[in-house]
Design a protein around this motif. Structure first.
Motif, PDB file in Angstrom:
ATOM      1  N   ASN A  96       0.849  -1.182   0.000  1.00 30.74           N
ATOM      2  CA  ASN A  96       0.000   0.000   0.000  1.00 30.74           C
ATOM      3  C   ASN A  96       0.891   1.240   0.000  1.00 30.74           C
ATOM      4  O   ASN A  96       1.744   1.401   0.842  1.00 30.74           O
ATOM      5  CB  ASN A  96      -0.938  -0.012   1.213  1.00 30.74           C
ATOM      6  N   LYS A  97       0.695   2.077  -1.017  1.00 27.24           N
ATOM      7  CA  LYS A  97       1.485   3.306  -1.140  1.00 27.24           C
ATOM      8  C   LYS A  97       1.061   4.265  -0.034  1.00 27.24           C
ATOM      9  O   LYS A  97      -0.107   4.345   0.321  1.00 27.24           O
ATOM     10  CB  LYS A  97       1.247   3.959  -2.491  1.00 27.24           C
ATOM     11  N   MET A  98       2.035   4.980   0.486  1.00 26.41           N
ATOM     12  CA  MET A  98       1.761   5.969   1.530  1.00 26.41           C
ATOM     13  C   MET A  98       2.411   7.285   1.143  1.00 26.41           C
ATOM     14  O   MET A  98       3.506   7.300   0.602  1.00 26.41           O
ATOM     15  CB  MET A  98       2.311   5.496   2.873  1.00 26.41           C
ATOM     16  N   LYS A  99       1.736   8.352   1.441  1.00 26.03           N
ATOM     17  CA  LYS A  99       2.272   9.687   1.181  1.00 26.03           C
ATOM     18  C   LYS A  99       3.250  10.040   2.292  1.00 26.03           C
ATOM     19  O   LYS A  99       2.959   9.861   3.461  1.00 26.03           O
ATOM     20  CB  LYS A  99       1.113  10.688   1.145  1.00 26.03           C
ATOM     21  N   THR A 100       4.405  10.540   1.902  1.00 27.02           N
ATOM     22  CA  THR A 100       5.436  10.930   2.862  1.00 27.02           C
ATOM     23  C   THR A 100       5.259  12.388   3.240  1.00 27.02           C
ATOM     24  O   THR A 100       4.993  13.230   2.383  1.00 27.02           O
ATOM     25  CB  THR A 100       6.832  10.730   2.235  1.00 27.02           C
ATOM     26  N   PHE A 101       5.411  12.668   4.533  1.00 28.34           N
ATOM     27  CA  PHE A 101       5.369  14.055   4.973  1.00 28.34           C
ATOM     28  C   PHE A 101       6.519  14.822   4.324  1.00 28.34           C
ATOM     29  O   PHE A 101       7.614  14.291   4.162  1.00 28.34           O
ATOM     30  CB  PHE A 101       5.464  14.139   6.501  1.00 28.34           C
ATOM     31  N   LYS A 102       6.252  16.051   3.955  1.00 25.80           N
ATOM     32  CA  LYS A 102       7.215  16.861   3.214  1.00 25.80           C
ATOM     33  C   LYS A 102       8.565  16.953   3.931  1.00 25.80           C
ATOM     34  O   LYS A 102       9.616  16.855   3.300  1.00 25.80           O
ATOM     35  CB  LYS A 102       6.635  18.266   2.987  1.00 25.80           C
ATOM     36  N   ASP A 103       8.546  17.124   5.262  1.00 22.77           N
ATOM     37  CA  ASP A 103       9.801  17.263   5.999  1.00 22.77           C
ATOM     38  C   ASP A 103      10.557  15.942   6.141  1.00 22.77           C
ATOM     39  O   ASP A 103      11.691  15.925   6.618  1.00 22.77           O
ATOM     40  CB  ASP A 103       9.564  17.891   7.377  1.00 22.77           C
ATOM     41  N   LYS A 104       9.949  14.848   5.705  1.00 19.99           N
ATOM     42  CA  LYS A 104      10.605  13.540   5.758  1.00 19.99           C
ATOM     43  C   LYS A 104      10.871  12.972   4.351  1.00 19.99           C
ATOM     44  O   LYS A 104      11.245  11.829   4.195  1.00 19.99           O
ATOM     45  CB  LYS A 104       9.747  12.528   6.534  1.00 19.99           C
ATOM     46  N   ASN A 105      10.661  13.819   3.337  1.00 21.70           N
ATOM     47  CA  ASN A 105      10.848  13.388   1.956  1.00 21.70           C
ATOM     48  C   ASN A 105      12.218  13.855   1.446  1.00 21.70           C
ATOM     49  O   ASN A 105      12.446  15.043   1.282  1.00 21.70           O
ATOM     50  CB  ASN A 105       9.736  13.954   1.070  1.00 21.70           C
ATOM     51  N   PRO A 106      13.119  12.912   1.179  1.00 17.64           N
ATOM     52  CA  PRO A 106      14.483  13.265   0.773  1.00 17.64           C
ATOM     53  C   PRO A 106      14.666  13.489  -0.729  1.00 17.64           C
ATOM     54  O   PRO A 106      15.794  13.708  -1.172  1.00 17.64           O
ATOM     55  CB  PRO A 106      15.278  12.037   1.218  1.00 17.64           C
ATOM     56  N   VAL A 107      13.601  13.437  -1.509  1.00 21.75           N
ATOM     57  CA  VAL A 107      13.726  13.557  -2.963  1.00 21.75           C
ATOM     58  C   VAL A 107      14.475  14.827  -3.321  1.00 21.75           C
ATOM     59  O   VAL A 107      14.209  15.898  -2.791  1.00 21.75           O
ATOM     60  CB  VAL A 107      12.339  13.525  -3.643  1.00 21.75           C
ATOM     61  N   GLY A 108      15.448  14.685  -4.203  1.00 22.49           N
ATOM     62  CA  GLY A 108      16.223  15.816  -4.684  1.00 22.49           C
ATOM     63  C   GLY A 108      17.405  16.178  -3.805  1.00 22.49           C
ATOM     64  O   GLY A 108      18.139  17.111  -4.118  1.00 22.49           O
ATOM     65  N   SER A 109      17.599  15.461  -2.718  1.00 23.41           N
ATOM     66  CA  SER A 109      18.736  15.735  -1.836  1.00 23.41           C
ATOM     67  C   SER A 109      20.025  15.226  -2.468  1.00 23.41           C
ATOM     68  O   SER A 109      20.013  14.263  -3.227  1.00 23.41           O
ATOM     69  CB  SER A 109      18.549  15.032  -0.487  1.00 23.41           C
ATOM     70  N   THR A 110      21.122  15.871  -2.147  1.00 22.43           N
ATOM     71  CA  THR A 110      22.437  15.384  -2.562  1.00 22.43           C
ATOM     72  C   THR A 110      22.917  14.445  -1.465  1.00 22.43           C
ATOM     73  O   THR A 110      23.125  14.880  -0.326  1.00 22.43           O
ATOM     74  CB  THR A 110      23.423  16.553  -2.734  1.00 22.43           C
ATOM     75  N   LEU A 111      23.063  13.185  -1.808  1.00 27.86           N
ATOM     76  CA  LEU A 111      23.362  12.171  -0.794  1.00 27.86           C
ATOM     77  C   LEU A 111      24.641  11.415  -1.123  1.00 27.86           C
ATOM     78  O   LEU A 111      24.966  11.210  -2.293  1.00 27.86           O
ATOM     79  CB  LEU A 111      22.183  11.206  -0.673  1.00 27.86           C
ATOM     80  N   ASN A 112      25.344  10.994  -0.072  1.00 24.94           N
ATOM     81  CA  ASN A 112      26.587  10.251  -0.240  1.00 24.94           C
ATOM     82  C   ASN A 112      26.679   9.166   0.831  1.00 24.94           C
ATOM     83  O   ASN A 112      25.726   8.940   1.576  1.00 24.94           O
ATOM     84  CB  ASN A 112      27.784  11.209  -0.215  1.00 24.94           C
ATOM     85  N   LEU A 113      27.832   8.546   0.937  1.00 25.21           N
ATOM     86  CA  LEU A 113      28.004   7.429   1.869  1.00 25.21           C
ATOM     87  C   LEU A 113      27.876   7.855   3.332  1.00 25.21           C
ATOM     88  O   LEU A 113      27.594   7.017   4.190  1.00 25.21           O
ATOM     89  CB  LEU A 113      29.347   6.736   1.636  1.00 25.21           C
ATOM     90  N   SER A 114      28.059   9.125   3.626  1.00 27.00           N
ATOM     91  CA  SER A 114      27.912   9.574   5.020  1.00 27.00           C
ATOM     92  C   SER A 114      26.484   9.349   5.519  1.00 27.00           C
ATOM     93  O   SER A 114      26.267   9.187   6.716  1.00 27.00           O
ATOM     94  CB  SER A 114      28.299  11.046   5.162  1.00 27.00           C
ATOM     95  N   HIS A 115      25.521   9.314   4.614  1.00 27.98           N
ATOM     96  CA  HIS A 115      24.132   9.064   5.002  1.00 27.98           C
ATOM     97  C   HIS A 115      23.948   7.608   5.442  1.00 27.98           C
ATOM     98  O   HIS A 115      23.122   7.332   6.314  1.00 27.98           O
ATOM     99  CB  HIS A 115      23.185   9.451   3.872  1.00 27.98           C
ATOM    100  N   LEU A 116      24.718   6.707   4.853  1.00 21.51           N
ATOM    101  CA  LEU A 116      24.710   5.314   5.330  1.00 21.51           C
ATOM    102  C   LEU A 116      25.326   5.238   6.725  1.00 21.51           C
ATOM    103  O   LEU A 116      24.804   4.526   7.597  1.00 21.51           O
ATOM    104  CB  LEU A 116      25.473   4.403   4.360  1.00 21.51           C
ATOM    105  N   ASP A 117      26.417   5.968   6.944  1.00 20.17           N
ATOM    106  CA  ASP A 117      27.056   5.984   8.271  1.00 20.17           C
ATOM    107  C   ASP A 117      26.101   6.511   9.329  1.00 20.17           C
ATOM    108  O   ASP A 117      26.039   5.989  10.443  1.00 20.17           O
ATOM    109  CB  ASP A 117      28.329   6.828   8.252  1.00 20.17           C
TER     110      ASP A 117
END
Length: 183
Positions: A96-117
């Protein structure tokens, strides 16, 4: 359900999530940022979404644990609302698809391995909180991220967070599978 059994199950889930994140650190960043289309998430966006929730839940759970009394009974019965939220979050065949709250939506963020850490650190913290919870009254009410006025039992909140993590780890695995990368 026996409290110890629930805690062990949730720790096992977190350990699997940790293993997945550690394995992702060995994958080329281009695969971790791959998106099937503009609206879909990448593996790192799934992880960052979990980080954003971890930023709320880990401190909230820690604070609630500091106020919760020692457990008298070693049995936890989920609340009606907490059980509903948890069961709706677990991955299913027909998701079931769920809408993500805007402040918890990472779309368009620049992400790297530090986010895994960051995710790995949060999972270690979550496991420590679970270990502490083993001797606490899991019926103590704790805040949740969607409403200031709505509170769930501590045990339900732990279970919900674990189910939410599982949902997005499974999503990240599907994204890797689309690229023919199996972990």
């Amino acid at each position: 359900m026996e409290t110890q059994k629930l805690i062990e199950q949730l720790i096992g889930n977190s350990e699997r999530h940790l293993q997945f994140a550690e394995a992702c650190k060995k994958i080329d960043i281009s695969h971790l940022n791959y998106k099937a289309n503009a609206e879909s998430w990448s593996v790192l966006e799934c992880i960052e979404h979990l980080n954003l929730y971890g930023d709320f839940y880990n401190p909230s759970l820690k604070q609630s644990l500091s106020k919760a009394k020692p457990a008298v009974r070693r049995h936890f019965k989920p609340g009606l609302l907490g059980n509903y939220f948890t069961q709706s979050m677990y991955p299913k065949e027909k998701l079931n698809k769920m809408k993500t709250f805007k402040d918890k939506n990472p779309v368009g963020s620049t992400l790297n391995l530090s986010h895994l850490d960051r995710f790995i650190n949060q999972q270690h913290q979550f496991i420590e909180l679970l270990k502490e919870a083993e001797h606490k009254n899991l019926n103590f009410k704790t805040p949740i991220s969607i409403s200031k006025w709505l509170k769930l039992k501590l045990g339900d909140t732990f279970h919900f967070v674990s189910a939410h993590n599982e949902r997005h780890i499974q999503q990240a695995k599907r994204i890797l599978n689309q690229q023919k990368i199996n972990l």
